[in-house]
Scaffold this active site. Structure first.
Site, PDB file in Angstrom:
ATOM      1  N   LYS A   1      36.639  37.574  42.360  1.00 44.63           N
ATOM      2  CA  LYS A   1      36.113  36.984  41.132  1.00 44.63           C
ATOM      3  C   LYS A   1      35.883  35.488  41.325  1.00 44.63           C
ATOM      4  CE  LYS A   1      37.154  36.859  36.151  1.00 44.63           C
ATOM      5  NZ  LYS A   1      38.166  37.247  35.139  1.00 44.63           N
TER       6      LYS A   1
ATOM      7  N   CYS B   1      34.433  40.907  35.110  1.00 40.64           N
ATOM      8  CA  CYS B   1      34.737  40.442  33.757  1.00 40.64           C
ATOM      9  C   CYS B   1      33.884  39.265  33.318  1.00 40.64           C
ATOM     10  CB  CYS B   1      36.235  40.124  33.651  1.00 40.64           C
ATOM     11  SG  CYS B   1      36.846  40.135  31.941  1.00 40.64           S
TER      12      CYS B   1
ATOM     13  N   GLU C   1      38.615  46.078  36.373  1.00 37.31           N
ATOM     14  CA  GLU C   1      39.324  44.897  36.874  1.00 37.31           C
ATOM     15  C   GLU C   1      40.834  45.122  36.766  1.00 37.31           C
ATOM     16  OE1 GLU C   1      39.729  40.164  35.587  1.00 37.31           O
ATOM     17  OE2 GLU C   1      38.977  41.667  34.193  1.00 37.31           O
TER      18      GLU C   1
END
Length: 563
Positions: A383, A434, A326
């Site tokens: 995300k 994440c 990320e």
């Protein structure tokens, strides 16, 4: 002299009463801490099967009709201590001086975040306790059924929101993979239900023993039962007295625990097909760029150098694709084509998944981009689950100005769509960035839509080592639930490869620069959980609610027939 002696005895009596009044909260606090020790850094996973039982006893033996304190305080203590210990890694974000936050405000923000999530966990358990106390006097089997259903229902409700991590299920990962395989049936709530039910049976075994011991006080509260035995034994020996015989509840708890592990063993023993045509050799680059440097010119220079060199090393090893963490290159999509890393992709012709920033109007997204063999962007995943306060401001219209005064964090990051699909030159992948690792539905939905392997891209650099290990444990659960191979790339660790049975094939060091290649396999299988989602929780809620209504109706009918 007699007055002094009477006064001393009275004071001792009051101290004893105060101790008795505080004992439930103390017991709840200790048992909550024990539950918190089940995850990293301690990893005492076996404690999860007994650590809820003391709270269950306290709640199930309380009486809402008596003039006594409600069970909420002990439950609140249990929830705060469990979540507080398990999520203590949150304190690793302090100090945030690298973000421009002075030391003292950084400490205040850190303690607020830690305290808030711990309190939220305490409220969750208090709600469960408020339901359970109304079941005092009900049949033990009904308490176990309803208690398990309500706990799973509350976890489902909490996980549907933006702030979620510490399900009871993750206490078993990565050490007890046999029981984690129950997640293939109905997701992580299957494991949670198993833990709650076993704890409930152990608690009911103790309650049954305590009722037998106190005889005439069998329907009293725990405090009343303790008081009734004070002449014969000490308080501590009453609560922690060993069972003198094996009753049916303890036998059932043992049988259930063995049966569930046997089912998990069967699921975990199934062979994993590895056809050559489904093979995919993936390389991972762990750049090891501290966050305090990443936003600086020096940090960006090191990021370009580390990820480009890592890509070239892996490409020369003959990998099919390279995965980066990320935000590996903390720049916008429009600037990616000018980087040395993309130039290397054009030169070597090996597919790369690069973490960077996407653009959406005046806002930006944390994204993972697929670069094909020509160095062209062919897909993008944004995300979807953002960290509250850290990556976006909840209720921005109300809190935006206040939070911006407290923190320099950019408030213009936006979430990606909830129904994204991530197609690659090798087929559809299950993408996760994440924090999304904690949300099983994100993975289930993509697997049901044809995702054949998992790509997990993370940056855990601003936390202590226990956090990335817990993060790895979350990814293991997602791999097992979806029956997929997983490649996980992080900035500073722990990067890893995981097979569909949750076995870690390779894991990086922590705060190290590393490259590694591993062969994973694309799969199109669908577990019961992928096909049907979490069907167990609604089944438990409906069956427990129906059983409660039937028993209540029978009692009312009996009272009418016997005036």
């Amino acid at each position: 002299m007699q007055k002094k002696q009477n006064k001393k005895q009275g004071e001792q009596g009051r101290q004893g009463e105060r101790f008795i009044s505080l004992l439930p909260c103390l017991i709840a606090l200790v048992s909550g801490i024990l539950m918190g020790l089940t995850v990293a850094p301690v990893g005492a996973w076996f404690l999860a099967w007994i650590a809820l039982a003391p709270l269950w006893v306290l709640v199930a033996t309380s009486d809402k009709h008596k003039n006594q304190s409600p069970p909420a305080p002990p439950a609140l203590f249990w929830g705060i201590s469990y979540h507080g210990v398990a999520l203590s890694w949150i304190t690793g974000i302090h100090p945030m001086t690298w973000l421009g936050v002075p030391w003292l405000p950084s400490l205040a923000i850190t303690l607020f975040c830690w305290g808030f999530i711990s309190l939220l966990g305490g409220i969750f358990v208090a709600i469960w306790a408020a339901v359970m106390v109304r079941l005092a006097g009900q049949k033990p089997w009904l308490r176990i059924l309803i208690g398990t259903a309500v706990w799973c229902g509350l976890e489902s409700l909490w996980s549907a929101g933006p702030l979620w991590w510490s399900s009871l299920a993750y206490t078993q990962s990565p050490h007890n993979l046999v029981i984690v395989h129950l997640g293939q049936l109905s997701g992580p709530n299957t494991v949670t239900a198993a833990i709650v039910a076993v704890n409930g049976l152990i608690a009911e075994a103790y309650i049954n023993r305590l009722s037998f011991s106190t005889r005439g006080c069998a329907n009293g509260t725990l405090r009343e039962r303790i008081a009734s035995r004070r002449e014969d034994t000490k308080i501590s020996s009453v609560f922690f007295a060993p069972l003198r015989f094996v009753n049916k509840y303890l036998a059932t708890a043992t049988g259930l625990l063995i049966t569930l592990h046997f089912i998990g063993f069967i699921l975990s023993s199934r062979p994993i097909a590895q056809p050559p045509e489904a093979a995919l050799k993936v390389g991972i680059v762990q750049g090891n760029i501290p966050n305090r440097l990443l936003r600086s010119s020096e940090g960006f220079r090191r990021a370009q150098e580390n990820y480009t060199n890592g890509y070239l090393t892996l490409a020369n090893q003959g990998v099919d694709a390279v995965l980066t963490p990320e935000g590996a290159l903390p720049i916008f999509q429009r600037n990616l084509l000018e980087t040395a890393l993309v130039a290397a992709v054009k030169e070597k012709g090996v597919v790369a998944w690069i973490g960077a920033f996407g653009e959406r109007g005046d806002s930006y997204t944390i994204s993972l981009f697929t670069f094909n063999t020509k160095g062209e962007i062919v897909s993008r995943y944004d995300k979807a689950k953002l960290v509250p306060l850290g990556e976006y401001i909840p209720f921005e219209g109300i809190l935006g100005k206040l939070v911006q005064r407290l923190s320099p964090l950019d408030a213009h990051q936006v979430a990606g769509s909830a129904n994204q699909l991530f197609d690659t030159p090798f087929g559809r992948a299950i993408a996760s960035i994440c924090y999304e690792s904690a949300f099983p539905e994100q993975f289930r939905r993509q697997a049901a839509a044809g995702g054949q392997f998992i790509l997990s891209s993370s940056n855990d650099a601003h936390y202590t080592a226990s956090m990335p290990f817990q993060h790895h444990a979350q990814d293991i659960m997602r791999a097992i639930e979806t029956d997929r191979w997983s490649a996980r790339a992080t900035n500073t660790g722990y990067s890893a490869f995981v097979d569909p049975h949750g076995r870690t094939l390779w894991m990086s060091g922590y705060n190290t620069y590393e490259t590694h290649a591993e062969t994973i396999y694309r799969r199109q299988t669908k577990t019961l959980y992928v096909r049907w989602g979490d069907w167990l929780t609604p089944l438990l809620l409906i069956s427990s609610g129906g059983a409660w209504l039937v028993i209540r109706g029978i009692k009312k009918f009996g009272n009418v027939g016997n005036p």
